[in-house]
Design an enzyme around this catalytic site. Sequence first.
Site, short mmCIF file in Angstrom:
data_model
loop_
_atom_site.label_atom_id
_atom_site.label_comp_id
_atom_site.label_asym_id
_atom_site.label_seq_id
_atom_site.Cartn_x
_atom_site.Cartn_y
_atom_site.Cartn_z
N PHE A 187 0.86 -1.19 0.00
CA PHE A 187 0.00 0.00 0.00
C PHE A 187 0.89 1.23 0.00
CE2 PHE A 187 -3.54 2.26 2.69
CZ PHE A 187 -3.79 3.11 1.64
N CYS A 188 0.72 2.11 -1.01
CA CYS A 188 1.44 3.37 -1.08
C CYS A 188 2.95 3.11 -1.06
CB CYS A 188 0.99 4.30 0.05
SG CYS A 188 1.61 5.99 -0.07
N VAL A 189 3.70 3.74 -0.15
CA VAL A 189 5.15 3.52 -0.09
C VAL A 189 5.45 2.06 0.20
CG1 VAL A 189 7.29 4.19 1.06
CG2 VAL A 189 5.52 5.89 0.66
N GLY A 209 3.97 -0.36 -1.14
CA GLY A 209 3.99 -1.00 -2.45
C GLY A 209 5.30 -0.78 -3.17
N LEU A 262 -1.73 -1.07 -4.00
CA LEU A 262 -2.78 -0.09 -3.77
C LEU A 262 -2.18 1.30 -3.76
CD1 LEU A 262 -4.71 -1.83 -0.82
CD2 LEU A 262 -5.03 -2.16 -3.29
#
Length: 549
Positions: A280-282, A284, A308
């Site tokens: 998720f975000c960083v 990811g 995500l």
Amino acid sequence: MKAFQQFQNLDLGAGAAGLPQLDLPKLSFAPDKLMQLQQDYVKEATELWNQSLQSNPKLKDRRFKDEAWSHNPLAAFSAAVYLLNARTLMAMAEAVEGDAKTKNRVRFAVEQWMAAAAPSNFLAFNAEAQQKAIDTHGASLAKGVANMLQDMKQGHMSMTDESLFEVGKNVATTEGAVVFENEFFQLIEYKPLTAKVYEKPFLLVPPCINKFYILDLQPDNSFIRYATSQGHRTFVVSWRNPDASMQTRTWDDYIEHAAIEAIHRVQDITGAKQINALGFCVGGTILTTALAVLAARGEKPVSAVTLLTTLIDFTDTGILDVFIDENMVKFREMQMGQGGMLKGQDLASTFSFLRPNDLVWNYVVGNYLKGETPPPFDLLYWNSDSTNLPGPFYAWYLRNTYLENNLIKPGKTTVCGQKIDLRKLDMPFYLYGSREDHIVPIGGAYATTQVLPGKKRFMMGASGHIAGVINPPAAGKRSHWVRNDGKFPEDVNDWIAGAKETPGSWWQDWADWLKSHAGKQVAAPQAYGRAPAYKPSEPAPGRYVKAKA
């Protein structure tokens, strides 16, 4: 006219509190555009003055919607003049000549300036706050001062009633246990909610710039609980909130000793040759980098990946691009590249000022001028629970992603001793982006489809960076867009043109996709971890997530 001349010489690089300094060149305009703006301004100002002589101006901005504004002629006129000036200055920002980055920086600086200068932000001009002070015989002012002192004591502005939330009590409550920990993270395993689970376990890697429980707020909006209810043996990385002992830790450390370590530990605990993973975000970006390092080592421990609101290709970074240039990155490298700490509150302030009216001045007015207590909201409680970052980690990240976009350049970047080549990541990917995301623009999230070589499914959800992700099916909110023809044109707008809108959450679509890559079902484990090496050390959510910045 003097205001127009002053605008051209303004130091628009001076950021709001908590924001970096922007290095802007002297501004220039096409003479005909500037002349037209001047003429329009004089015309509208004259109309406003004539109207104010007969009746109070009509104010359509929500900051001035209370009746107290319309009932106070001076306040209504000051608000109307402010709105006229704001429109004119934004029009001037749009008329600036220069490259796209310069125009974006000017636009951002003017937005900050105008948001801060609104008459609603000052008690001397805020008719609503003044009326409330009269109605309450000064009690609202006393409460406002108390709110301000409390916020000064806790070190940040309250966006919700934080006294109503406690991690592990009414947020982050999904049942589980810590089964491994090191200096960087705790690995949490969650109790199965089904009699059988899929043979490939599921690991979530949240962003290290926030705490993991955004994915586990309340039972009815917990993504972690949802994944567990779908029959996945679920694990999550709970990042440690760094202190001075971690001030020299690097990007390589987070890849090797956190992401890769977590993958291997889940394999070891479950006995699975391959797992599924989500970033998720960083988180990811970290997960994808870790998989590239493992691929370079000849390992493929992850079968299918979900990303995500994640940037891999940093060509389109949206409004955050206004802060990034060589001078800014060099400054950060000199400041903390060899050791130091980026304070969580500094990072939180920067993100808040990306939406200043909603996330800054709205609370200044409500908390301090009107003496209100903001309503309880689990997401905003999480948003205020900030985390630190080690300086060397942060400096590497800035240069190699936002500034130089090195991750997508095969062989350009060396991480953990390996040349990174994302073309080796041929496993299936589920890619999600939010349509109104101001942190990871939809074009930035979509750009990953052009980088990864394997099978991909791209999903676009409504709303923003967090609300678009945390959208459980039971809520029946928002829409999502997907196309099933397998085509990924270069431009995200071309993809959107061929996508089908479906009301409601995208979670079920994702769950169906993940099940197709999760293998057969087996009996759910009766205990956490695996004895004797991975005995539970404490119940979820663990102590790392409770540490304050």
